[in-house]
Structure formats: C-alpha cells, structure tokens
Design an enzyme around this catalytic site. Sequence first.
Site, PDB file in Angstrom:
ATOM      1  N   GLY A 249     -13.736  14.142   8.537  1.00 49.72           N
ATOM      2  CA  GLY A 249     -12.545  14.573   9.272  1.00 49.72           C
ATOM      3  C   GLY A 249     -11.749  15.594   8.468  1.00 49.72           C
TER       4      GLY A 249
ATOM      5  CD  GLU B 150      -2.501   5.279   4.283  1.00 51.21           C
ATOM      6  OE1 GLU B 150      -2.246   5.524   5.461  1.00 51.21           O
ATOM      7  OE2 GLU B 150      -2.930   6.128   3.490  1.00 51.21           O
TER       8      GLU B 150
ATOM      9  CB  SER C  64      -0.867  -0.013   1.261  1.00 52.75           C
ATOM     10  OG  SER C  64      -1.423   1.260   1.483  1.00 52.75           O
TER      11      SER C  64
ATOM     12  CE1 TYR D  34      -4.087  -1.806   5.546  1.00 48.54           C
ATOM     13  CE2 TYR D  34      -3.106   0.296   4.923  1.00 48.54           C
ATOM     14  CZ  TYR D  34      -3.660  -0.915   4.572  1.00 48.54           C
ATOM     15  OH  TYR D  34      -3.787  -1.249   3.242  1.00 48.54           O
TER      16      TYR D  34
HETATM   17  P1  NAP Z   1     -11.466  -4.688   1.594  1.00 48.00           P
HETATM   18  O1  NAP Z   1     -12.616  -4.334   0.703  1.00 48.00           O
HETATM   19  O2  NAP Z   1     -11.441  -4.185   2.989  1.00 48.00           O
HETATM   20  O3  NAP Z   1     -11.406  -6.294   1.639  1.00 48.00           O
HETATM   21  C1  NAP Z   1     -10.621  -6.979   2.595  1.00 48.00           C
HETATM   22  C2  NAP Z   1     -10.835  -8.465   2.434  1.00 48.00           C
HETATM   23  O4  NAP Z   1     -10.024  -9.166   3.407  1.00 48.00           O
HETATM   24  C3  NAP Z   1     -12.275  -8.936   2.668  1.00 48.00           C
HETATM   25  O5  NAP Z   1     -12.579  -9.928   1.719  1.00 48.00           O
HETATM   26  C4  NAP Z   1     -12.203  -9.553   4.059  1.00 48.00           C
HETATM   27  O6  NAP Z   1     -13.168 -10.556   4.292  1.00 48.00           O
HETATM   28  C5  NAP Z   1     -10.828 -10.177   4.013  1.00 48.00           C
HETATM   29  N1  NAP Z   1     -10.285 -10.522   5.345  1.00 48.00           N
HETATM   30  C6  NAP Z   1     -10.070  -9.660   6.361  1.00 48.00           C
HETATM   31  N2  NAP Z   1      -9.569 -10.351   7.411  1.00 48.00           N
HETATM   32  C7  NAP Z   1      -9.469 -11.658   7.052  1.00 48.00           C
HETATM   33  C8  NAP Z   1      -9.035 -12.851   7.700  1.00 48.00           C
HETATM   34  N3  NAP Z   1      -8.594 -12.850   8.959  1.00 48.00           N
HETATM   35  N4  NAP Z   1      -9.059 -14.029   7.030  1.00 48.00           N
HETATM   36  C9  NAP Z   1      -9.512 -14.060   5.756  1.00 48.00           C
HETATM   37  N5  NAP Z   1      -9.950 -12.952   5.081  1.00 48.00           N
HETATM   38  C10 NAP Z   1      -9.928 -11.789   5.731  1.00 48.00           C
HETATM   39  O7  NAP Z   1     -10.088  -4.281   0.911  1.00 48.00           O
HETATM   40  P2  NAP Z   1      -9.779  -3.839  -0.623  1.00 48.00           P
HETATM   41  O8  NAP Z   1      -9.996  -2.372  -0.755  1.00 48.00           O
HETATM   42  O9  NAP Z   1     -10.425  -4.789  -1.546  1.00 48.00           O
HETATM   43  O10 NAP Z   1      -8.203  -4.023  -0.642  1.00 48.00           O
HETATM   44  C11 NAP Z   1      -7.617  -5.284  -0.951  1.00 48.00           C
HETATM   45  C12 NAP Z   1      -6.214  -5.334  -0.363  1.00 48.00           C
HETATM   46  O11 NAP Z   1      -5.430  -4.294  -0.933  1.00 48.00           O
HETATM   47  C13 NAP Z   1      -6.133  -5.132   1.142  1.00 48.00           C
HETATM   48  O12 NAP Z   1      -5.056  -5.918   1.615  1.00 48.00           O
HETATM   49  C14 NAP Z   1      -5.799  -3.653   1.292  1.00 48.00           C
HETATM   50  O13 NAP Z   1      -5.136  -3.426   2.524  1.00 48.00           O
HETATM   51  C15 NAP Z   1      -4.898  -3.456   0.092  1.00 48.00           C
HETATM   52  N6  NAP Z   1      -4.857  -2.125  -0.495  1.00 48.00           N
HETATM   53  C16 NAP Z   1      -6.008  -1.488  -0.838  1.00 48.00           C
HETATM   54  C17 NAP Z   1      -5.960  -0.250  -1.446  1.00 48.00           C
HETATM   55  C18 NAP Z   1      -7.221   0.477  -1.847  1.00 48.00           C
HETATM   56  O14 NAP Z   1      -7.143   1.681  -2.121  1.00 48.00           O
HETATM   57  N7  NAP Z   1      -8.359  -0.201  -1.957  1.00 48.00           N
HETATM   58  C19 NAP Z   1      -4.721   0.343  -1.720  1.00 48.00           C
HETATM   59  C20 NAP Z   1      -3.551  -0.343  -1.381  1.00 48.00           C
HETATM   60  C21 NAP Z   1      -3.626  -1.579  -0.780  1.00 48.00           C
HETATM   61  P3  NAP Z   1     -14.619 -10.241   4.979  1.00 48.00           P
HETATM   62  O15 NAP Z   1     -15.530  -9.935   3.838  1.00 48.00           O
HETATM   63  O16 NAP Z   1     -14.917 -11.539   5.655  1.00 48.00           O
HETATM   64  O17 NAP Z   1     -14.439  -9.086   5.916  1.00 48.00           O
HETATM   65  O1  G4F Z   2     -10.502   6.736   2.534  1.00 47.34           O
HETATM   66  P1  G4F Z   2      -9.526   6.620   3.647  1.00 47.34           P
HETATM   67  O2  G4F Z   2     -10.013   5.995   4.902  1.00 47.34           O
HETATM   68  O3  G4F Z   2      -8.274   5.854   3.031  1.00 47.34           O
HETATM   69  P2  G4F Z   2      -6.737   5.732   3.472  1.00 47.34           P
HETATM   70  O4  G4F Z   2      -6.547   5.983   4.908  1.00 47.34           O
HETATM   71  O5  G4F Z   2      -5.949   6.563   2.516  1.00 47.34           O
HETATM   72  O6  G4F Z   2      -6.464   4.171   3.219  1.00 47.34           O
HETATM   73  C1  G4F Z   2      -6.945   3.517   2.050  1.00 47.34           C
HETATM   74  O7  G4F Z   2      -5.983   3.605   1.032  1.00 47.34           O
HETATM   75  C2  G4F Z   2      -4.742   2.939   1.321  1.00 47.34           C
HETATM   76  C3  G4F Z   2      -3.821   3.166   0.117  1.00 47.34           C
HETATM   77  O8  G4F Z   2      -3.134   4.379   0.299  1.00 47.34           O
HETATM   78  C4  G4F Z   2      -5.026   1.472   1.552  1.00 47.34           C
HETATM   79  F1  G4F Z   2      -3.855   0.821   1.781  1.00 47.34           F
HETATM   80  C5  G4F Z   2      -5.965   1.315   2.722  1.00 47.34           C
HETATM   81  O9  G4F Z   2      -6.288  -0.081   2.893  1.00 47.34           O
HETATM   82  C6  G4F Z   2      -7.247   2.068   2.414  1.00 47.34           C
HETATM   83  O10 G4F Z   2      -7.878   1.436   1.317  1.00 47.34           O
HETATM   84  O11 G4F Z   2      -8.958   8.076   4.023  1.00 47.34           O
HETATM   85  C7  G4F Z   2      -8.391   8.930   3.045  1.00 47.34           C
HETATM   86  C8  G4F Z   2      -8.138  10.296   3.660  1.00 47.34           C
HETATM   87  C9  G4F Z   2      -7.400  10.268   5.003  1.00 47.34           C
HETATM   88  O12 G4F Z   2      -6.387  11.236   4.998  1.00 47.34           O
HETATM   89  C10 G4F Z   2      -8.452  10.620   6.035  1.00 47.34           C
HETATM   90  O13 G4F Z   2      -7.962  11.329   7.176  1.00 47.34           O
HETATM   91  O14 G4F Z   2      -9.413  10.892   3.940  1.00 47.34           O
HETATM   92  C11 G4F Z   2      -9.351  11.535   5.201  1.00 47.34           C
HETATM   93  N1  G4F Z   2     -10.699  11.645   5.743  1.00 47.34           N
HETATM   94  C12 G4F Z   2     -11.329  12.827   6.038  1.00 47.34           C
HETATM   95  N2  G4F Z   2     -12.529  12.580   6.561  1.00 47.34           N
HETATM   96  C13 G4F Z   2     -11.518  10.630   6.093  1.00 47.34           C
HETATM   97  C14 G4F Z   2     -12.671  11.225   6.608  1.00 47.34           C
HETATM   98  N3  G4F Z   2     -11.380   9.288   5.992  1.00 47.34           N
HETATM   99  C15 G4F Z   2     -12.419   8.505   6.404  1.00 47.34           C
HETATM  100  N4  G4F Z   2     -12.306   7.164   6.275  1.00 47.34           N
HETATM  101  N5  G4F Z   2     -13.560   9.050   6.939  1.00 47.34           N
HETATM  102  C16 G4F Z   2     -13.735  10.407   7.069  1.00 47.34           C
HETATM  103  O15 G4F Z   2     -14.772  10.873   7.561  1.00 47.34           O
END
Ligand code: NAP
Ligand code: G4F
Length: 330
Positions: free
Chosen positions: A210, A126, A124, A148
């Site tokens: 936020g 992050e 990520s 995280y």
């Molecule tokens: P997500 O929608 O939160 O999905 C997470 C998945 O992990 C769900 O299927 C969840 O299952 C499963 N899971 C959580 N804990 C588990 C456990 N103990 N055993 C088995 N399965 C488990 O995440 P996403 O946005 O699709 O992201 C996919 C991956 O990419 C994650 O690793 C995330 O950290 C990473 N990532 C995401 C982004 C982004 O912007 N979306 C960016 C960079 C990296 P349940 O349905 O049972 O909860």
């Molecule tokens: O949407 P966010 O919660 O995503 P964040 O923290 O960037 O993380 C996501 O992207 C990562 C990749 O860079 C993934 F690895 C991670 O699993 C996840 O998918 O927050 C984005 C930004 C933050 O700076 C947060 O402080 O939005 C700001 N924010 C402002 N108000 C808020 C809010 N975030 C959330 N969730 N809720 C608010 O009300």
Amino acid sequence: MGERVLITGITGQDGSYLAEQLLAGGCEVFGMVRRSSTETFERIAHLRDRLTLVQADLLDQTSVLRALQQAEPVEVYNLAAQSFVPTSFSQPELTAQYTALGVTRMLEGIRTVDPKIRFYQASSSEMFGKALETPQNERTPFYPRSPYAVAKTYAHYLTVNYRESYGLFACAGILFNHESPRRGREFVTRKITDGVARIRHGLARELRLGNLDARRDWGFAPDYVRMMVQMLRRPSPDDYVIASGETHSVREFCEIAFARAGLDWREHVVTDPAFFRPAEVDLLVGDAGKARRDLGWEPTVGFRGLVETMVDADLARVAREVSGRQDGQR
Ligand code: NAP
Ligand code: G4F
C-alpha cells in the site's frame, strides 16, 4: 521457583519474547491461550515444557477470573489484542471487544482476585495517530485514526483510571512499532522481508504493498519487551513511551530489504490500492527520554540491523522450505 507471572497474548510476537525473558529471570510463567481448533503455539514451541498454559478468552469474564485464580500471579502482562489495524476497519466491533473491553475484564478480574497484582497494558503509538506534535511523548495528546487505535486509547485511559481510582499498580507502555523475525506476516515489515525471500528463491516475482510514504519509528521487539518488565519493577506505577527516536518510510524499508538479498526493490514492488487504509497514520516518531532516564532504555538494534536481521531470517527459512519440498519430490 521464582515469582508467578501471567502473560496474555503469549502466542504472539511479544508474548513469546517476554516468556523467554521472564523464564530466564527465574519466573514461573503462566500463559493465557484461547481455544482454537488448530494450535497457534509456533512461537512458543521451544518453551512449551517450561510454561503453564491456561485456557481463557478476553471475551469471557469468567474465564479471565479463573485464569487469574489459577495462576495466582504477582504480575500480569496484558498483551492479548486484535492487533492488526486493517482488520479493525473490517471488524470494528470485535476489535473493541478484544482490544478495549478485554482490558476492562482483565482489570476487573484483578480487582476481584487480588488488587496487589501488578498490571502491564500494551498501549500503542497508534494512539497518537494524526500526530499533534513531533516527536511524540507521554504528554502528547492522542488523535486515533482507526478502530484499533480508538480501542487502545480506551484501554490506555482505563488503565490510568484504575490506577487513580483503585490504587492498582497499573502501567501502560506506549510502544512504537517493534518487529522481529517472529512478526506476523501481514504487518508491513514482515510482509516485505517474507516477500524478498520468496522472490529471491524464485517463488514470487512481485510484492504488492500500500502506502510507501508512511513513516514509522521501528525497533527490535526483544528490546521493547525488556522495558515491560522494567516498568512493573519500579517502586511506583507510571506510563512510558518506548521508541527508537528515528523515523523511516516503508519505501526506505523496501530499499534496504531488497538490497540485502541483492535485488532492486523498484523491479518488484507494485503499489496496490487494496492495501491503503480509510485513514492513514502518516508519521510516527517517539521521544523516549523519560524511559531512558527512569528505566535505562537503550535499544541494541538499529534500523538497518533490524531490516537485515529480518531478511536474513526469512531467506534462511524459505531456503529450508524449498529444500524440504525438493527432498519430498525425490
Ligand atoms: P500479536 O503478535 O498480534 O499477538 C496478539 C496476541 O493476542 C496473540 O497471542 C493472540 O492469540 C492473542 N489474542 C487475540 N485475541 C485474543 C482473545 N480474545 N483472547 C485471548 N488472546 C487473544 O501482537 P504483538 O505484536 O505481539 O503485540 C502485543 C501487544 O502489543 C498487542 O496488544 C498489540 O496491540 C500491542 N502493540 C504492539 C506493537 C508492535 O509494534 N508489535 C506496538 C504497540 C502495541 P492467538 O495466537 O490465539 O491469535
Ligand atoms: O505494519 P503495519 O500494519 O503496522 P501499524 O499499522 O503501524 O500497526 C502496528 O504498530 C502499532 C504501533 O504503532 C501497533 F500498535 C499495532 O498493533 C501494529 O503492531 O503498517 C505500517 C505502515 C502503515 O502506515 C501502512 O499503511 O505500513 C503501511 N503499509 C504500506 N503497505 C502497509 C502495507 N501495511 C501493511 N500491513 N501491509 C501493506 O501492504
């Protein structure tokens, strides 16, 4: 049947798109799901007949081994994680177990069952956190700002280490934020588009957020998921940044999202300290030059298109919910 692949986190946003793409490419898709008293299969409901689901949990090494033995995959996409940053502050130990040690269990499982399995780790942006340079690329040092991000950094280095130590075909995609109508509703983009739709349809009047100044590099999830497959199908394993190269603030996201629904965000958005984080990531923007060169990375949806797609999908969904309720009352 084509090649057998295993996706952990198949019920999540990325897992559901990846399953669609791999099925379309002719793969036999296995999905790892954890046991729950209520099913969380909404995102893959339309694919259920074409998937084989195996029950396992990242917390349980034996179940991970059995899932690998049952699926006999040539590729494993490790998307499962506790992925919500605020929860990592309130549940840091659990986040480490899922998001960091879960990867150790997957990699050890692969070494035990079949070291030829190709492995994708969902790293990520992050991990860049309090970024030490802008834009961020594969050589930018990490400075994680949440439990995280610390857990993801461990998982990232472990993936690199197992590649170097044991010769595994292990790749890490350092993906910047990617969103879609399937995004979980607690993440800021979907929280905004869901909020806009609820306000437009008279179900809410305000949206509490936020830090509006935070800036992210946002793209469209199906574009990013395509690159996971590209990485595993290269001749040799490597790590790649996937990003749009643009950065926008949460405030800009609000402006476009509310305007799409004919609303003025300033009349509805309320800043609430409850949504600020103990440590913030102020600015992320990625340099995906290496992915463009090696993987042919070319995103299909820009920032405005992404926001408007998400707003339109939530407006349509909330409209269906409202008319369903009205039908129920007749
Ligand atoms: P997500 O929608 O939160 O999905 C997470 C998945 O992990 C769900 O299927 C969840 O299952 C499963 N899971 C959580 N804990 C588990 C456990 N103990 N055993 C088995 N399965 C488990 O995440 P996403 O946005 O699709 O992201 C996919 C991956 O990419 C994650 O690793 C995330 O950290 C990473 N990532 C995401 C982004 C982004 O912007 N979306 C960016 C960079 C990296 P349940 O349905 O049972 O909860
Ligand atoms: O949407 P966010 O919660 O995503 P964040 O923290 O960037 O993380 C996501 O992207 C990562 C990749 O860079 C993934 F690895 C991670 O699993 C996840 O998918 O927050 C984005 C930004 C933050 O700076 C947060 O402080 O939005 C700001 N924010 C402002 N108000 C808020 C809010 N975030 C959330 N969730 N809720 C608010 O009300």
